[in-house]
Design an enzyme around this catalytic site. Structure first.
Site, short mmCIF file in Angstrom:
data_model
loop_
_atom_site.label_atom_id
_atom_site.label_comp_id
_atom_site.label_asym_id
_atom_site.label_seq_id
_atom_site.Cartn_x
_atom_site.Cartn_y
_atom_site.Cartn_z
CB THR A 43 6.31 -64.42 -23.31
OG1 THR A 43 5.04 -63.81 -23.51
CG2 THR A 43 7.26 -63.40 -22.72
CE1 TYR A 106 4.55 -48.69 -22.07
CE2 TYR A 106 3.47 -47.76 -24.00
CZ TYR A 106 4.33 -47.62 -22.93
OH TYR A 106 4.98 -46.43 -22.72
CE1 TYR A 132 -0.27 -66.15 -20.67
CE2 TYR A 132 1.08 -65.40 -22.51
CZ TYR A 132 0.98 -65.84 -21.21
OH TYR A 132 2.10 -65.95 -20.44
NE ARG A 137 5.71 -62.76 -18.94
CZ ARG A 137 7.03 -62.58 -19.01
NH1 ARG A 137 7.51 -61.49 -19.58
NH2 ARG A 137 7.85 -63.49 -18.53
CB ILE A 202 0.59 -73.08 -22.21
CG1 ILE A 202 -0.57 -73.57 -23.09
CG2 ILE A 202 1.70 -72.48 -23.09
CD1 ILE A 202 -1.24 -72.49 -23.92
#
Length: 291
Positions: A43, A106, A132, A137, A202
């Site tokens: 991202t 989504y 992840y 998100r 990360i």
């Protein structure tokens, strides 16, 4: 293999196009500053607004520039399993060391859907996978039990955990085993994450301060939490300022102040507001990165 500081690389742009010359310079800089690996096209690399061809170009250029010196964990996530398979197979073909695959966003799959998605990706090629998990998100949270089931697959080797819940590390040690690589996805709590049993980060902030972030990781992994806390105190204002608005925008602005790359981002993101610019500038000074 996956321990320490892994900058979630920004993708530099110039007049709306990929700036590959700057990308290669950033790779060299990060390796010289002590980063333990690199993560292109997550991202922070603006993967949502890269074309498929641009995505694959960035992965290939980073792998080529790294030339085996540190691991490359290529972003390969999508809410479309077939699309993610494409990115996985390409990353494997060009020589990435692993893929970072976000839980599908989504469309909100069930836990059974997550198992189906990650099993299909596991089976599509021989590339190791870092899951992840970022519910903020993706609006779906992979439970420790589901992760434990997936961890039985030989090439699902770790997680980038951005839940912000430090108890997850201990829970996932139980379900996934102590050899499953648990890597923090949240800069501000990465110090505490390793105290719970994690082994890396990360990092968005590592785009700006790779040496300091790597030193925090080195200290925690050596058990020197007092030294790590001193470094974390220098970094905390920067963590907070970078994420005052979308993190990659903050990171690119900070990098532009250090002469590393343009602050250019792609719509729908826009540049930082003036108050946040001032916060980032102050944080850079607090960290000793700018006069």
């Amino acid at each position: 293999m996956f321990k320490g500081s892994f900058p979630a690389l920004v993708t530099p742009f110039k007049n709306g196009e990929l700036d590959l010359d700057t990308l290669k310079k950033l790779v060299e800089w990060h390796i010289g500053e002590g980063s333990n690996g690199l993560v292109p096209v997550g991202t922070t690399g603006e993967s949502p607004t890269l074309t498929h061809e641009e995505h694959e170009t960035v992965v290939e250029e980073v792998v080529r520039a790294v030339a085996g010196r540190v691991p490359v964990i290529a972003g390969a996530g999508s809410n479309n399993t077939l699309e993610s398979i494409r990115f996985m197979q390409h990353a494997h073909k060009v020589g990435a060391d692993a893929a970072l695959v976000v839980t599908p966003y989504y469309n909100k799959p069930t836990q059974a859907g997550l198992i189906a998605h990650f099993t299909a990706l596991h089976d599509c090629c021989d590339l190791p996978i870092i899951i992840y998990n970022i519910p903020g998100r993706s609006v779906v949270d992979m439970t420790p039990e589901t992760m434990g089931q997936l961890a039985r697959l030989p090439r699902i080797v770790g997680v980038k955990d951005a839940t912000g819940d430090l108890a997850r590390v201990s829970q996932q040690r139980i379900t996934c085993g102590p050899d499953f690589a648990q890597i923090s996805g949240e800069d501000a709590t990465a110090h505490g994450f390793n105290a719970q049993g994690g082994q890396g980060v990360i990092s968005v902030t590592a785009n700006v301060a790779p040496k300091l972030v790597a030193q925090v990781q080195e200290a925690t992994l050596a058990g020197d939490y007092a030294r790590a806390l001193e470094l974390q105190d220098r970094l905390m204002p920067l963590h907070l300022a970078i994420f005052k608005e979308p993190g990659l925008v903050g990171a690119k602005y900070a990098m532009s102040r250090l002469g590393l790359c343009s602050e250019e981002v792609r719509s729908p993101l826009v540049g930082l507001t003036d108050p946040t610019r001032a916060l980032v500038d102050d944080a850079l000074r607090h960290a000793g990165l700018m006069n």
